[in-house]
Design an enzyme around this catalytic site. Structure first.
Site, short mmCIF file in Angstrom:
data_model
loop_
_atom_site.label_atom_id
_atom_site.label_comp_id
_atom_site.label_asym_id
_atom_site.label_seq_id
_atom_site.Cartn_x
_atom_site.Cartn_y
_atom_site.Cartn_z
N GLY A 230 1.53 -0.66 0.67
CA GLY A 230 2.88 -1.17 1.02
C GLY A 230 3.40 -1.66 -0.33
O GLY A 230 3.22 -1.36 -1.66
N LEU A 256 1.68 5.31 6.19
CA LEU A 256 2.25 5.00 4.81
C LEU A 256 1.23 4.73 4.04
O LEU A 256 0.13 4.01 4.28
CB LEU A 256 3.19 3.78 4.74
CG LEU A 256 3.73 3.12 3.43
CD1 LEU A 256 4.71 4.05 2.71
CD2 LEU A 256 4.40 1.55 3.96
N ASP A 257 0.98 5.22 2.83
CA ASP A 257 -0.16 5.05 1.64
C ASP A 257 -1.37 5.23 2.27
O ASP A 257 -2.59 4.72 1.83
CB ASP A 257 0.06 3.53 1.22
CG ASP A 257 1.35 3.58 0.45
OD1 ASP A 257 1.67 4.21 0.04
OD2 ASP A 257 1.68 2.19 0.43
N ASP A 258 -1.41 6.23 3.27
CA ASP A 258 -2.78 6.76 3.91
C ASP A 258 -3.16 8.13 3.89
O ASP A 258 -4.02 8.74 4.54
CB ASP A 258 -2.65 6.37 5.44
CG ASP A 258 -4.12 6.52 6.03
OD1 ASP A 258 -5.03 5.82 5.86
OD2 ASP A 258 -4.09 6.99 7.18
#
Length: 313
Positions: A230, A256-258
């Site tokens: 994040g 998100l960011d995964d």
């Protein structure tokens, strides 16, 4: 951007600065190879079947790398061969290879080194990752074309002009996000873009946008994921007093960011480092990690499975 000549060259001799610049920016030697990426259930005879198929068509194998995921009983392979004496017309490759692929239930993809993928770069205000990508591209390290840079700010317009790459300023506001993404997709289609690089683009892409480029959007996150995902990861790392900070390049997914991680790196910090030091050290990592991931993607070295990647040597 160029070097200034200070010593007059001898008659008939190129300026020293130009000789140096030409040497630095000379593209790497063009390869004429094919790359086959394969994933399938692990079983006996896979390597022999692939090698035999290529041998029957006079392929000279240059590189071959494989991986077995024992937990999932999955086989993954990358094989690259010289096309100079390859006797199978590539337009007929799918038909010829289908019996082998069907026998072993393969998912496979063929890529050609001579084909230059088209890369669009998205960026906001920070220019370090964009500058690094543009320099490496001009120096011949990234075998691709860059038809377009898109930004929600004007800050990097000068950099695009310096490298003579079209720049599109597309501001994003809360109420216009869907409309802007629609216009962005239209631009990407118009320029026949194959994949996208988010070079510190500080906007979250919608699932609808991501759907158009599955495993073809590469992001750089300024943290060693999964830690500090994040926003404002350097601030949170500083507050936590960590001794290592990192950067992560990954494919973008709806979470998100995964997405599947392509490359990561870290640098050690100490109690003497202030927040500004973390940001500076992190910026150096970000551009290196992102450029590696982009180069590996272009070179068809990345195979995605189970929300992770194999990066072949």
């Amino acid at each position: 951007m160029g070097l200034r000549e200070t010593v007059p060259p001898a008659q008939g001799q190129a300026p020293r600065s130009q000789v140096t610049l030409d040497h630095l920016l000379r593209p790497l030697a063009m390869k004429n190879t094919a790359v086959l990426l394969i994933s399938c259930p692990d079983q006996k005879g896979l390597v022999a079947a692939i090698a035999d198929f290529l041998l029957r068509h006079d392929a000279n194998i240059l590189h071959a790398d494989q991986h077995q995921d024992a937990e999932r009983k999955l086989f993954l392979m990358r094989v690259e061969w010289d096309l100079a004496d390859f006797r199978l017309d590539l337009s007929a490759f799918e038909t010829a290879f289908r019996p082998v692929a069907d026998k072993f239930a393969m998912n496979w993809r063929l890529a050609l080194s001579a084909q230059r993928p088209r890369m669009a770069v998205f960026v906001s205000k920070y220019d370090h990752c964009l500058a690094d990508l543009l320099y490496r591209h001009q120096a011949g390290e990234l075998h691709c074309d860059i038809p377009l840079i898109i930004s929600n700010h004007e800050d990097t317009h000068w950099l695009a002009e310096a490298y003579r790459i079209p720049f599109q300023h597309m501001p994003v506001h809360k109420d216009s996000k869907r409309e802007v993404e629609r216009d962005q997709l239209a631009l990407l289609r118009h320029h026949h873009v194959d994949f996208i690089v988010l070079a510190r683009y500080m906007q979250v892409l919608s699932p609808e946008f991501i759907h158009h480029y599955p495993n073809r959007i590469i992001n750089i996150h300024h943290s060693f994921l999964p830690a500090f995902h994040g926003a404002r990861p350097y601030h949170r790392a500083y507050e936590r007093g960590v001794k290592l900070i990192g950067a992560t390049s990954h494919y973008v997914t709806e979470v998100l960011d995964d997405g599947p991680i392509i490359e990561q790196d870290v640098v050690r910090i100490s109690h003497r480092d202030q927040l500004e030091d973390l940001i500076q050290k992190g910026a150096d990592l970000e551009k290196i990690v992102l450029s590696r991931a982009v180069r590996w993607h272009i070179d068809n070295r990345v195979l995605v499975y189970a929300n992770k990647t194999v990066v072949f040597d």
